[in-house]
Scaffold this motif. Structure first.
Motif, PDB file in Angstrom:
ATOM      1  N   SER A   1      10.269  -8.300   3.788  1.00 43.29           N
ATOM      2  CA  SER A   1       9.371  -7.155   3.962  1.00 43.29           C
ATOM      3  C   SER A   1       7.940  -7.635   4.162  1.00 43.29           C
ATOM      4  CB  SER A   1       9.437  -6.234   2.745  1.00 43.29           C
ATOM      5  OG  SER A   1       8.435  -5.238   2.849  1.00 43.29           O
ATOM      6  N   VAL A   2       7.401  -7.315   5.353  1.00 40.64           N
ATOM      7  CA  VAL A   2       6.004  -7.621   5.659  1.00 40.64           C
ATOM      8  C   VAL A   2       5.286  -6.289   5.848  1.00 40.64           C
ATOM      9  CG1 VAL A   2       4.423  -8.699   7.309  1.00 40.64           C
ATOM     10  CG2 VAL A   2       6.618  -9.799   6.780  1.00 40.64           C
ATOM     11  N   ILE A   3       4.164  -6.118   5.167  1.00 39.75           N
ATOM     12  CA  ILE A   3       3.362  -4.904   5.302  1.00 39.75           C
ATOM     13  C   ILE A   3       1.995  -5.288   5.852  1.00 39.75           C
ATOM     14  CG2 ILE A   3       2.322  -2.934   4.118  1.00 39.75           C
ATOM     15  CD1 ILE A   3       4.620  -3.156   2.055  1.00 39.75           C
ATOM     16  N   ASP A   4       1.659  -4.712   6.996  1.00 41.75           N
ATOM     17  CA  ASP A   4       0.403  -4.993   7.681  1.00 41.75           C
ATOM     18  C   ASP A   4      -0.581  -3.877   7.348  1.00 41.75           C
ATOM     19  OD1 ASP A   4      -1.663  -5.304   9.629  1.00 41.75           O
ATOM     20  OD2 ASP A   4      -0.266  -6.346  10.944  1.00 41.75           O
ATOM     21  N   VAL A   5      -1.702  -4.220   6.718  1.00 41.95           N
ATOM     22  CA  VAL A   5      -2.661  -3.204   6.261  1.00 41.95           C
ATOM     23  C   VAL A   5      -3.876  -3.072   7.184  1.00 41.95           C
ATOM     24  CG1 VAL A   5      -1.951  -3.379   3.839  1.00 41.95           C
ATOM     25  CG2 VAL A   5      -3.825  -4.816   4.656  1.00 41.95           C
TER      26      VAL A   5
ATOM     27  N   LEU B   1       2.785   5.100  -1.139  1.00 45.74           N
ATOM     28  CA  LEU B   1       3.544   4.222  -2.037  1.00 45.74           C
ATOM     29  C   LEU B   1       5.040   4.497  -1.979  1.00 45.74           C
ATOM     30  CD1 LEU B   1       1.252   4.102  -5.203  1.00 45.74           C
ATOM     31  CD2 LEU B   1       1.567   2.331  -3.461  1.00 45.74           C
ATOM     32  N   ASP B   2       5.411   5.734  -1.688  1.00 43.46           N
ATOM     33  CA  ASP B   2       6.832   6.093  -1.633  1.00 43.46           C
ATOM     34  C   ASP B   2       7.558   5.384  -0.484  1.00 43.46           C
ATOM     35  OD1 ASP B   2       5.330   7.637   0.185  1.00 43.46           O
ATOM     36  OD2 ASP B   2       6.850   9.206   0.234  1.00 43.46           O
ATOM     37  N   GLU B   3       6.821   4.790   0.440  1.00 47.83           N
ATOM     38  CA  GLU B   3       7.416   4.060   1.564  1.00 47.83           C
ATOM     39  C   GLU B   3       7.652   2.584   1.235  1.00 47.83           C
ATOM     40  OE1 GLU B   3       5.411   4.674   5.357  1.00 47.83           O
ATOM     41  OE2 GLU B   3       4.548   6.526   4.554  1.00 47.83           O
ATOM     42  N   ILE B   4       7.235   2.173   0.041  1.00 44.05           N
ATOM     43  CA  ILE B   4       7.323   0.760  -0.343  1.00 44.05           C
ATOM     44  C   ILE B   4       8.322   0.621  -1.492  1.00 44.05           C
ATOM     45  CG2 ILE B   4       6.032  -1.266  -1.101  1.00 44.05           C
ATOM     46  CD1 ILE B   4       3.483   0.159  -0.035  1.00 44.05           C
ATOM     47  N   ASP B   5       9.375  -0.142  -1.255  1.00 46.53           N
ATOM     48  CA  ASP B   5      10.436  -0.347  -2.242  1.00 46.53           C
ATOM     49  C   ASP B   5       9.915  -1.202  -3.404  1.00 46.53           C
ATOM     50  OD1 ASP B   5      12.719  -0.955  -3.692  1.00 46.53           O
ATOM     51  OD2 ASP B   5      13.894  -1.547  -1.948  1.00 46.53           O
ATOM     52  N   LYS B   6       9.946  -0.630  -4.590  1.00 47.45           N
ATOM     53  CA  LYS B   6       9.435  -1.332  -5.766  1.00 47.45           C
ATOM     54  C   LYS B   6      10.372  -2.461  -6.222  1.00 47.45           C
ATOM     55  CE  LYS B   6       6.346   0.209  -9.296  1.00 47.45           C
ATOM     56  NZ  LYS B   6       5.862   1.323 -10.064  1.00 47.45           N
ATOM     57  N   HIS B   7      11.588  -2.453  -5.688  1.00 49.06           N
ATOM     58  CA  HIS B   7      12.587  -3.447  -6.102  1.00 49.06           C
ATOM     59  C   HIS B   7      12.708  -4.605  -5.120  1.00 49.06           C
ATOM     60  CE1 HIS B   7      13.685  -0.637  -9.214  1.00 49.06           C
ATOM     61  NE2 HIS B   7      13.804   0.294  -8.293  1.00 49.06           N
ATOM     62  N   GLN B   8      11.778  -4.707  -4.199  1.00 44.86           N
ATOM     63  CA  GLN B   8      11.798  -5.772  -3.196  1.00 44.86           C
ATOM     64  C   GLN B   8      10.449  -6.480  -3.186  1.00 44.86           C
ATOM     65  OE1 GLN B   8      12.547  -4.376   0.794  1.00 44.86           O
ATOM     66  NE2 GLN B   8      12.753  -6.427   1.609  1.00 44.86           N
ATOM     67  N   ALA B   9      10.466  -7.765  -2.813  1.00 45.69           N
ATOM     68  CA  ALA B   9       9.219  -8.519  -2.656  1.00 45.69           C
ATOM     69  C   ALA B   9       8.619  -8.179  -1.292  1.00 45.69           C
ATOM     70  CB  ALA B   9       9.499 -10.010  -2.751  1.00 45.69           C
TER      71      ALA B   9
ATOM     72  N   TYR C   1       4.345  -3.658  -8.259  1.00 51.68           N
ATOM     73  CA  TYR C   1       5.036  -4.185  -7.079  1.00 51.68           C
ATOM     74  C   TYR C   1       4.965  -5.708  -7.051  1.00 51.68           C
ATOM     75  CZ  TYR C   1       5.121   0.552  -5.140  1.00 51.68           C
ATOM     76  OH  TYR C   1       5.340   1.885  -4.941  1.00 51.68           O
ATOM     77  N   ASP C   2       5.986  -6.331  -6.462  1.00 50.67           N
ATOM     78  CA  ASP C   2       6.031  -7.783  -6.284  1.00 50.67           C
ATOM     79  C   ASP C   2       5.457  -8.078  -4.903  1.00 50.67           C
ATOM     80  OD1 ASP C   2       6.581 -10.470  -6.072  1.00 50.67           O
ATOM     81  OD2 ASP C   2       8.763 -10.253  -6.136  1.00 50.67           O
ATOM     82  N   VAL C   3       4.210  -8.535  -4.845  1.00 50.12           N
ATOM     83  CA  VAL C   3       3.520  -8.743  -3.574  1.00 50.12           C
ATOM     84  C   VAL C   3       2.905 -10.138  -3.488  1.00 50.12           C
ATOM     85  CG1 VAL C   3       3.025  -6.321  -3.058  1.00 50.12           C
ATOM     86  CG2 VAL C   3       1.486  -7.581  -4.544  1.00 50.12           C
ATOM     87  N   THR C   4       2.848 -10.647  -2.252  1.00 50.64           N
ATOM     88  CA  THR C   4       2.274 -11.963  -1.968  1.00 50.64           C
ATOM     89  C   THR C   4       1.345 -11.811  -0.769  1.00 50.64           C
ATOM     90  OG1 THR C   4       4.292 -13.056  -2.742  1.00 50.64           O
ATOM     91  CG2 THR C   4       2.809 -14.359  -1.363  1.00 50.64           C
TER      92      THR C   4
END
Length: 99
Positions: free
Chosen positions: A20-24, A50-58, A81-84
């Motif tokens: 999962s890559v999220i571009d801000v 936030l509802d579009e981002i799975d809390k159980h995934q990195a 959230y687990d984010v890098t």
């Protein structure tokens, strides 16, 4: 804050599935190219989406140079959230992008 280099993320995207890559970045920046399959959520819209981002995934956060994605990481990690953060942002990403 956890960080990954653009090169490390590109390698992960080639060798693993379900990354999962999220571009801000803003719309006009994304129009110039986005990492294939990345989800686009501009930084200012993050609290409302936030509802579009799975809390159980990195998730790997991306912006132009790493600053806004760093802010996104701080915000999301505070919400559990687990984010890098991808250090250097799209300026450092040398692999193919989708336009």
């Amino acid at each position: 804050m956890k960080e990954i280099t653009a090169k490390e993320l590109a390698l992960k995207l080639k060798n693993e599935t379900n990354i999962s890559v999220i571009d801000v970045r803003e719309d006009e920046e994304v129009a110039q190219g986005i990492i294939p399959n990345a989800k686009h959520i501009p930084l200012g819209q993050l609290p409302d989406r936030l509802d579009e981002i799975d809390k159980h995934q990195a998730h790997y956060m991306v912006c132009r140079s790493g600053g806004r994605s760093g802010k996104a990481c701080s915000f999301l990690s505070g919400k559990g959230y687990d984010v890098t953060n991808m250090a250097g942002g799209m300026l450092a990403f040398e692999d193919d992008v989708q336009k």
